[in-house]
Design an enzyme around this catalytic site. Sequence first.
Site, PDB file in Angstrom:
ATOM      1  N   HIS A  63      21.700  55.421  17.089  1.00 23.20           N
ATOM      2  CA  HIS A  63      20.282  55.089  17.195  1.00 23.20           C
ATOM      3  C   HIS A  63      19.783  55.478  18.584  1.00 23.20           C
ATOM      4  O   HIS A  63      20.577  55.813  19.473  1.00 23.20           O
ATOM      5  CB  HIS A  63      20.043  53.611  16.919  1.00 23.20           C
ATOM      6  CG  HIS A  63      20.652  52.683  17.938  1.00 23.20           C
ATOM      7  ND1 HIS A  63      22.009  52.533  18.097  1.00 23.20           N
ATOM      8  CD2 HIS A  63      20.077  51.860  18.862  1.00 23.20           C
ATOM      9  CE1 HIS A  63      22.249  51.649  19.048  1.00 23.20           C
ATOM     10  NE2 HIS A  63      21.092  51.237  19.544  1.00 23.20           N
ATOM     11  N   HIS A  65      18.338  53.868  21.201  1.00 22.96           N
ATOM     12  CA  HIS A  65      18.211  53.027  22.386  1.00 22.96           C
ATOM     13  C   HIS A  65      18.938  53.745  23.515  1.00 22.96           C
ATOM     14  O   HIS A  65      19.930  54.460  23.287  1.00 22.96           O
ATOM     15  CB  HIS A  65      18.794  51.636  22.146  1.00 22.96           C
ATOM     16  CG  HIS A  65      17.840  50.707  21.460  1.00 22.96           C
ATOM     17  ND1 HIS A  65      18.245  49.619  20.717  1.00 22.96           N
ATOM     18  CD2 HIS A  65      16.478  50.707  21.405  1.00 22.96           C
ATOM     19  CE1 HIS A  65      17.175  48.993  20.242  1.00 22.96           C
ATOM     20  NE2 HIS A  65      16.097  49.618  20.644  1.00 22.96           N
ATOM     21  N   ASP A  67      20.999  53.133  25.960  1.00 27.87           N
ATOM     22  CA  ASP A  67      22.419  53.012  26.276  1.00 27.87           C
ATOM     23  C   ASP A  67      23.305  53.746  25.270  1.00 27.87           C
ATOM     24  O   ASP A  67      24.514  53.834  25.452  1.00 27.87           O
ATOM     25  CB  ASP A  67      22.835  51.543  26.400  1.00 27.87           C
ATOM     26  CG  ASP A  67      22.502  50.701  25.170  1.00 27.87           C
ATOM     27  OD1 ASP A  67      21.492  50.982  24.516  1.00 27.87           O
ATOM     28  OD2 ASP A  67      23.248  49.745  24.882  1.00 27.87           O
ATOM     29  N   HIS A  68      22.702  54.289  24.221  1.00 27.47           N
ATOM     30  CA  HIS A  68      23.450  55.045  23.218  1.00 27.47           C
ATOM     31  C   HIS A  68      23.049  56.518  23.160  1.00 27.47           C
ATOM     32  O   HIS A  68      23.641  57.274  22.400  1.00 27.47           O
ATOM     33  CB  HIS A  68      23.262  54.419  21.838  1.00 27.47           C
ATOM     34  CG  HIS A  68      23.792  53.020  21.738  1.00 27.47           C
ATOM     35  ND1 HIS A  68      25.012  52.716  21.180  1.00 27.47           N
ATOM     36  CD2 HIS A  68      23.260  51.845  22.160  1.00 27.47           C
ATOM     37  CE1 HIS A  68      25.218  51.409  21.249  1.00 27.47           C
ATOM     38  NE2 HIS A  68      24.172  50.864  21.842  1.00 27.47           N
ATOM     39  N   HIS A 141      19.295  46.690  12.604  1.00 26.50           N
ATOM     40  CA  HIS A 141      18.967  46.655  14.033  1.00 26.50           C
ATOM     41  C   HIS A 141      17.452  46.821  14.163  1.00 26.50           C
ATOM     42  O   HIS A 141      16.817  47.339  13.231  1.00 26.50           O
ATOM     43  CB  HIS A 141      19.706  47.788  14.755  1.00 26.50           C
ATOM     44  CG  HIS A 141      19.802  47.631  16.231  1.00 26.50           C
ATOM     45  ND1 HIS A 141      20.301  46.500  16.838  1.00 26.50           N
ATOM     46  CD2 HIS A 141      19.457  48.474  17.249  1.00 26.50           C
ATOM     47  CE1 HIS A 141      20.264  46.659  18.147  1.00 26.50           C
ATOM     48  NE2 HIS A 141      19.753  47.844  18.420  1.00 26.50           N
ATOM     49  N   HIS A 262      31.142  47.408  23.635  1.00 25.49           N
ATOM     50  CA  HIS A 262      29.702  47.146  23.775  1.00 25.49           C
ATOM     51  C   HIS A 262      29.459  45.692  24.200  1.00 25.49           C
ATOM     52  O   HIS A 262      28.826  44.909  23.505  1.00 25.49           O
ATOM     53  CB  HIS A 262      28.994  47.449  22.441  1.00 25.49           C
ATOM     54  CG  HIS A 262      27.496  47.563  22.565  1.00 25.49           C
ATOM     55  ND1 HIS A 262      26.655  46.485  22.390  1.00 25.49           N
ATOM     56  CD2 HIS A 262      26.694  48.622  22.803  1.00 25.49           C
ATOM     57  CE1 HIS A 262      25.398  46.885  22.525  1.00 25.49           C
ATOM     58  NE2 HIS A 262      25.400  48.177  22.784  1.00 25.49           N
TER      59      HIS A 262
END
Length: 301
Positions: A63, A65, A67-68, A141, A262
């Site tokens: 996805h 966001h 941090d990914h 999510h 995570h």
Amino acid sequence: MSARELVVLGTASQVPTRQRNQNGYVLRWDGEGILFDPGEGSQRQMLHAGVSAHDLTRICVTHFHGDHSLGLAGVIQRINLDRVPHPVVVHYPASGQRYFERLRRATAYHETAELRQEPVSDDGRLAVTPAFTLSAARLSHPVESYGYRLTEPDSRRLLPEELAARGIAGPDVGLLQRQGSLRGVTLEEVSAPRRGQRFAFVMDTRLCDAVHALAADCDLLVVESTFLDEDAHLAVEHGHLTARQAGAVARAAGVRHLVLTHFSQRYTDASLFAAEARAAGFEGQLTVAEDLMRVPFPKRR
């Protein structure tokens, strides 16, 4: 080096800490190198981990966001800078196309490599290769998020004693495997079924049916465990799992090796995540991920 292993680049949730980089994971699967969720700093972590751009054949983003995915810009530019000679396929949620385009074109650079965009818009198979089938399943999510699963085709394991009893040795063994029969002896007579290995990557999500489906019978499951059970209400609110939930999923799914990752910056004692997964009844091999760790696949059954 193991032909199949997980190379952990980063393990932090949301923001990096002094000990943990943002997310990033490379799955080495025979000749394939699959980069999952390259967060900020992934290019540098690859350098520390001994993973080159040439090792990458596929990128899977769960996805968009930060941090990914913020590390995509640097990784894509490095693939081009190093003139990777083979195509690199990129999977990501189709709803995040605008974010992917922004990251791919974040700055000026000279394109030399072939990047094949294959966005994910629904559950199901994404790719079928001789080595594995890659599939995706929609998670729960606040933004669209997908988990990924690799399934190796089932095969057969040769039985040396049966081969010897029938006088098959040397080059004839390979010939029997290719043809299926040789001098009246069939492959089934001198071999036994061998189940293909299975891997799943489950990041930001609440507990949902897709988590269980992705984890089913996995040899190696990489799963987020952002919160401890004392903060389960935050996990639900923000769309995450607790370590206890991750352990319960792995137990019910028959997972052989569970990798927790995570982690929220609010916790300083990583051993608590393992304790909660064990408290949920998981008895298989358990790893609390650390940056630059290498996790080998379990040996075949």
